[in-house]
Scaffold this motif. Sequence first.
Motif, PDB file in Angstrom:
ATOM      1  N   ARG A 253       0.850  -1.191   0.000  1.00 13.68           N
ATOM      2  CA  ARG A 253       0.000   0.000   0.000  1.00 13.68           C
ATOM      3  C   ARG A 253       0.889   1.246   0.000  1.00 13.68           C
ATOM      4  N   ALA A 254       1.400   1.586  -1.180  1.00 12.02           N
ATOM      5  CA  ALA A 254       2.296   2.726  -1.290  1.00 12.02           C
ATOM      6  C   ALA A 254       1.578   4.037  -0.994  1.00 12.02           C
ATOM      7  N   HIS A 255       0.224   4.041  -1.060  1.00 12.92           N
ATOM      8  CA  HIS A 255      -0.523   5.265  -0.802  1.00 12.92           C
ATOM      9  C   HIS A 255      -0.455   5.681   0.667  1.00 12.92           C
ATOM     10  N   LEU A 256      -0.005   4.772   1.543  1.00 10.25           N
ATOM     11  CA  LEU A 256       0.117   5.112   2.957  1.00 10.25           C
ATOM     12  C   LEU A 256       1.421   5.883   3.131  1.00 10.25           C
ATOM     13  N   ARG A 257       1.279   7.122   3.489  1.00 10.49           N
ATOM     14  CA  ARG A 257       2.485   7.940   3.700  1.00 10.49           C
ATOM     15  C   ARG A 257       2.430   8.504   5.109  1.00 10.49           C
ATOM     16  N   PRO A 258       3.577   8.787   5.683  1.00  2.00           N
ATOM     17  CA  PRO A 258       3.596   9.296   7.052  1.00  2.00           C
ATOM     18  C   PRO A 258       2.875  10.642   7.154  1.00  2.00           C
ATOM     19  N   VAL A 259       2.303  10.866   8.324  1.00  2.45           N
ATOM     20  CA  VAL A 259       1.648  12.150   8.578  1.00  2.45           C
ATOM     21  C   VAL A 259       2.736  13.198   8.748  1.00  2.45           C
ATOM     22  N   GLU A 260       2.561  14.295   8.041  1.00  2.00           N
ATOM     23  CA  GLU A 260       3.551  15.372   8.095  1.00  2.00           C
ATOM     24  C   GLU A 260       2.981  16.556   8.853  1.00  2.00           C
ATOM     25  N   ALA A 261       3.866  17.447   9.275  1.00  3.10           N
ATOM     26  CA  ALA A 261       3.438  18.648  10.005  1.00  3.10           C
ATOM     27  C   ALA A 261       2.461  19.457   9.158  1.00  3.10           C
ATOM     28  N   GLY A 262       2.663  19.476   7.859  1.00  4.09           N
ATOM     29  CA  GLY A 262       1.766  20.204   6.960  1.00  4.09           C
ATOM     30  C   GLY A 262       0.354  19.647   7.014  1.00  4.09           C
ATOM     31  N   ASP A 263       0.251  18.313   7.137  1.00  2.98           N
ATOM     32  CA  ASP A 263      -1.066  17.680   7.250  1.00  2.98           C
ATOM     33  C   ASP A 263      -1.754  18.129   8.535  1.00  2.98           C
ATOM     34  N   GLN A 264      -0.994  18.131   9.611  1.00  6.20           N
ATOM     35  CA  GLN A 264      -1.548  18.539  10.908  1.00  6.20           C
ATOM     36  C   GLN A 264      -2.003  19.995  10.870  1.00  6.20           C
ATOM     37  N   ASP A 265      -1.197  20.851  10.250  1.00 10.79           N
ATOM     38  CA  ASP A 265      -1.573  22.269  10.149  1.00 10.79           C
ATOM     39  C   ASP A 265      -2.854  22.440   9.332  1.00 10.79           C
ATOM     40  N   ARG A 266      -2.948  21.721   8.225  1.00 15.79           N
ATOM     41  CA  ARG A 266      -4.138  21.841   7.382  1.00 15.79           C
ATOM     42  C   ARG A 266      -5.377  21.314   8.105  1.00 15.79           C
ATOM     43  N   VAL A 267      -5.226  20.201   8.833  1.00 13.68           N
ATOM     44  CA  VAL A 267      -6.363  19.665   9.585  1.00 13.68           C
ATOM     45  C   VAL A 267      -6.797  20.675  10.635  1.00 13.68           C
ATOM     46  N   ARG A 268      -5.842  21.244  11.354  1.00  8.52           N
ATOM     47  CA  ARG A 268      -6.161  22.230  12.394  1.00  8.52           C
ATOM     48  C   ARG A 268      -6.898  23.431  11.787  1.00  8.52           C
ATOM     49  N   ARG A 269      -6.391  23.937  10.665  1.00  9.64           N
ATOM     50  CA  ARG A 269      -6.978  25.124  10.026  1.00  9.64           C
ATOM     51  C   ARG A 269      -8.376  24.819   9.486  1.00  9.64           C
ATOM     52  N   LEU A 270      -8.527  23.709   8.788  1.00 14.06           N
ATOM     53  CA  LEU A 270      -9.832  23.356   8.219  1.00 14.06           C
ATOM     54  C   LEU A 270     -10.847  23.039   9.322  1.00 14.06           C
ATOM     55  N   HIS A 271     -10.398  22.387  10.374  1.00  7.24           N
ATOM     56  CA  HIS A 271     -11.272  22.099  11.514  1.00  7.24           C
ATOM     57  C   HIS A 271     -11.758  23.398  12.138  1.00  7.24           C
ATOM     58  N   ALA A 272     -10.853  24.336  12.306  1.00 11.04           N
ATOM     59  CA  ALA A 272     -11.220  25.642  12.885  1.00 11.04           C
ATOM     60  C   ALA A 272     -12.226  26.363  11.992  1.00 11.04           C
ATOM     61  N   GLY A 273     -12.158  26.087  10.695  1.00  7.33           N
ATOM     62  CA  GLY A 273     -13.099  26.697   9.753  1.00  7.33           C
ATOM     63  C   GLY A 273     -14.442  25.985   9.718  1.00  7.33           C
ATOM     64  N   GLY A 274     -14.586  24.920  10.506  1.00 12.25           N
ATOM     65  CA  GLY A 274     -15.871  24.219  10.600  1.00 12.25           C
ATOM     66  C   GLY A 274     -16.053  23.097   9.604  1.00 12.25           C
ATOM     67  N   ALA A 275     -14.982  22.706   8.925  1.00 10.52           N
ATOM     68  CA  ALA A 275     -15.102  21.625   7.945  1.00 10.52           C
ATOM     69  C   ALA A 275     -15.326  20.293   8.650  1.00 10.52           C
ATOM     70  N   SER A 276     -16.085  19.422   8.009  1.00  8.20           N
ATOM     71  CA  SER A 276     -16.325  18.088   8.556  1.00  8.20           C
ATOM     72  C   SER A 276     -15.100  17.208   8.335  1.00  8.20           C
ATOM     73  N   ARG A 277     -15.075  16.089   9.013  1.00  6.57           N
ATOM     74  CA  ARG A 277     -13.965  15.156   8.858  1.00  6.57           C
ATOM     75  C   ARG A 277     -13.825  14.704   7.413  1.00  6.57           C
ATOM     76  N   ASN A 278     -14.926  14.352   6.782  1.00 10.35           N
ATOM     77  CA  ASN A 278     -14.862  13.873   5.401  1.00 10.35           C
ATOM     78  C   ASN A 278     -14.449  14.979   4.438  1.00 10.35           C
ATOM     79  N   ALA A 279     -14.916  16.184   4.691  1.00  7.92           N
ATOM     80  CA  ALA A 279     -14.508  17.318   3.841  1.00  7.92           C
ATOM     81  C   ALA A 279     -13.011  17.570   3.977  1.00  7.92           C
ATOM     82  N   ILE A 280     -12.494  17.490   5.192  1.00  6.49           N
ATOM     83  CA  ILE A 280     -11.054  17.671   5.407  1.00  6.49           C
ATOM     84  C   ILE A 280     -10.288  16.563   4.685  1.00  6.49           C
TER      85      ILE A 280
END
Length: 177
Positions: free
Chosen positions: A11-38
């Motif tokens: 499963r090459a599509h599995l890649r490690p979580v990066e700081a950029g991913d965490q930042d984007r999740v935090r920002r989108l979550h703060a904007g009210g996006a749902s889990r699936n939308a994020i």
Amino acid sequence: MSTESNGRPGRAHLRPVEAGDQDRVRRLHAGGASRNAIAREIGRSPATVTKIAKGLGLKFDRSATREATAAKVVDAAARRTELVGEMLVEASRLVRRLSEPFDSVFASKDGESVVTPLAQVTPAAARDLASAVASLSASIARLSTIPVSDSTSEARSMLGDLARALGVAAAGMSDAS
């Protein structure tokens, strides 16, 4: 087929979580996006977004999901009640046929269909009709025992009682023939 970095199929599509991913999740979550939308936005699976959010101490509002689930439960209960009503009508129709005049169809020597009106159903037809009523009654009883909200439980109980009565009536008619 995809391959992992070591050259093995996987499963090459599995890649490690990066700081950029965490930042984007935090920002989108703060904007009210749902889990699936994020997940769609950052190109990750919903499960990965859940893990990232949990690691960041973030939670998603599940009230919309609960409300949608509750609405589906109510819709399913209403559809089951409607289906039970339709099945009761069909069972009643079949029970009536047991006591009505009956057309028996036979094939003549030359292969033509010959219709013979009879005063009542043949024993074989009575058995088949009683079997169909019993089958419908069993299905009605099963559908009637599925837990529902209090608002429909009284109606469901009445329908279940009626289904059981139809089953008993059909069994009695089958025994008589």
